[in-house]
Design an enzyme around this catalytic site. Structure first.
Site, PDB file in Angstrom:
ATOM      1  N   ASN A   9     176.154  39.341  42.659  1.00  0.00           N
ATOM      2  CA  ASN A   9     177.615  40.578  42.581  1.00  0.00           C
ATOM      3  C   ASN A   9     178.789  39.963  42.484  1.00  0.00           C
ATOM      4  O   ASN A   9     178.796  39.005  44.171  1.00  0.00           O
ATOM      5  CB  ASN A   9     176.688  41.831  43.683  1.00  0.00           C
ATOM      6  CG  ASN A   9     178.086  42.588  43.468  1.00  0.00           C
ATOM      7  OD1 ASN A   9     178.905  42.309  42.465  1.00  0.00           O
ATOM      8  ND2 ASN A   9     177.687  43.347  44.247  1.00  0.00           N
ATOM      9  N   HIS A  93     176.244  50.851  45.368  1.00  0.00           N
ATOM     10  CA  HIS A  93     176.987  49.693  46.710  1.00  0.00           C
ATOM     11  C   HIS A  93     177.337  50.310  47.333  1.00  0.00           C
ATOM     12  O   HIS A  93     177.517  51.231  47.518  1.00  0.00           O
ATOM     13  CB  HIS A  93     177.012  48.502  45.628  1.00  0.00           C
ATOM     14  CG  HIS A  93     177.319  47.337  46.208  1.00  0.00           C
ATOM     15  ND1 HIS A  93     178.126  47.259  47.729  1.00  0.00           N
ATOM     16  CD2 HIS A  93     176.881  46.641  46.638  1.00  0.00           C
ATOM     17  CE1 HIS A  93     178.109  46.081  47.780  1.00  0.00           C
ATOM     18  NE2 HIS A  93     176.829  45.148  47.509  1.00  0.00           N
ATOM     19  N   GLU A 141     170.578  46.940  51.350  1.00  0.00           N
ATOM     20  CA  GLU A 141     171.267  46.342  52.108  1.00  0.00           C
ATOM     21  C   GLU A 141     172.064  46.834  53.351  1.00  0.00           C
ATOM     22  O   GLU A 141     173.279  47.941  53.251  1.00  0.00           O
ATOM     23  CB  GLU A 141     171.905  45.864  51.334  1.00  0.00           C
ATOM     24  CG  GLU A 141     172.661  45.227  49.795  1.00  0.00           C
ATOM     25  CD  GLU A 141     173.252  44.421  49.274  1.00  0.00           C
ATOM     26  OE1 GLU A 141     173.963  43.390  48.708  1.00  0.00           O
ATOM     27  OE2 GLU A 141     174.307  45.557  49.320  1.00  0.00           O
ATOM     28  N   GLY A 176     174.236  38.976  54.183  1.00  0.00           N
ATOM     29  CA  GLY A 176     174.270  37.918  54.617  1.00  0.00           C
ATOM     30  C   GLY A 176     173.124  36.484  54.415  1.00  0.00           C
ATOM     31  O   GLY A 176     172.658  36.005  54.879  1.00  0.00           O
ATOM     32  N   ALA A 197     176.031  38.004  47.657  1.00  0.00           N
ATOM     33  CA  ALA A 197     177.570  37.465  46.779  1.00  0.00           C
ATOM     34  C   ALA A 197     178.456  36.473  47.276  1.00  0.00           C
ATOM     35  O   ALA A 197     178.182  35.358  46.469  1.00  0.00           O
ATOM     36  CB  ALA A 197     178.165  39.186  46.950  1.00  0.00           C
TER      37      ALA A 197
END
Ligand code: G3P
Length: 217
Positions: A9, A93, A141, A176, A197
């Protein structure tokens, strides 16, 4: 999406924007071609067209709206995103949350258009609800771990396991994730891939970061 997959991402990080987004996408494409592994890029919606023309990797939107053609302003409708080169999209998200009703509608719209839906959730309860909408993928997440150095598979392996066992939809793991060990653990627990990301986009050596994450994928 072919699995196991590394979904990167790009968010709105400076190192994932404008010409830097193109550079990163090309690095990822080169590595995917060399290793034969699956990399997907979730990019800013304004970059979908450009990046889908520059690289052969699957390009996902970071957000899509559920509206249809018509009198709507400021909406990114699935038809247009697909036309511009998106083959999938993130939905809900944790940095771009929408209501549960909206998630259901959006997943349905994506299905109509054969756009891969990847819905982010932050709890087992949420995963169970979203599972009933039959998205293509769920990404677990925990928001508090996003951008940090402690991976979800390390900090919350039992919750991840619970999510995976509670749903029929294939699950990806994010937040993470920085090392090959994080990926290994996520896959051992039953994830079909990872959503990453900062570990890639903010890395000094982005290609090394990608190669490292792919080692155990
Ligand atoms: O979408 C992926 C993201 O939220 C995880 O971010 O920086 O913890 O890999 P990061």
């Amino acid at each position: 999406m072919r699995t196991p997959s590394l979904v990167v991402n790009l968010k709105t990080y400076r190192k994932g924007s404008k010409e830097k987004a193109v550079k990163l996408a090309k690095k990822c494409e080169k590595i995917a071609n060399k290793t034969g592994k699956n990399i997907v890029l979730a990019v800013q919606n304004t970059d979908i067209f450009r990046l889908s023309k520059k690289v052969s990797l699957p390009i996902y939107a970071q957000h899509v709206d559920s509206e249809r053609f018509g009198s709507n302003t400021g909406k990114d409708i699935p038809e247009t995103l697909k036309y511009n080169g998106a083959s999938g999209t993130l939905i809900n998200h944790s940095e771009d949350q929408v209501t549960i009703e909206k998630i259901e509608k959006t997943v349905k719209r994506c299905r109509e258009l054969s756009i891969t839906s990847l819905v982010c959730v932050d709890s087992v309860e949420m995963a169970k609800k979203v599972d009933t909408f039959n998205p293509d993928f769920i990404a677990y997440e925990p928001p508090e771990l996003i951008g940090g150095n402690i991976s979800v598979s390390e900090a919350k392996p039992e919750v991840l396991k619970e999510v995976i066992e509670a749903v029929d939809t294939p699950v990806l793991t994010g937040a993470g994730v920085k090392t090959d060990k994080d990926v290994k653990k996520a896959l051992e627990i039953g994830s079909k891939g990872v959503l990453v990301a900062s570990g890639v986009v903010k890395a000094d050596k982005q290609d090394e970061a990608v190669e490292n994450l792919l080692k155990n994928l």
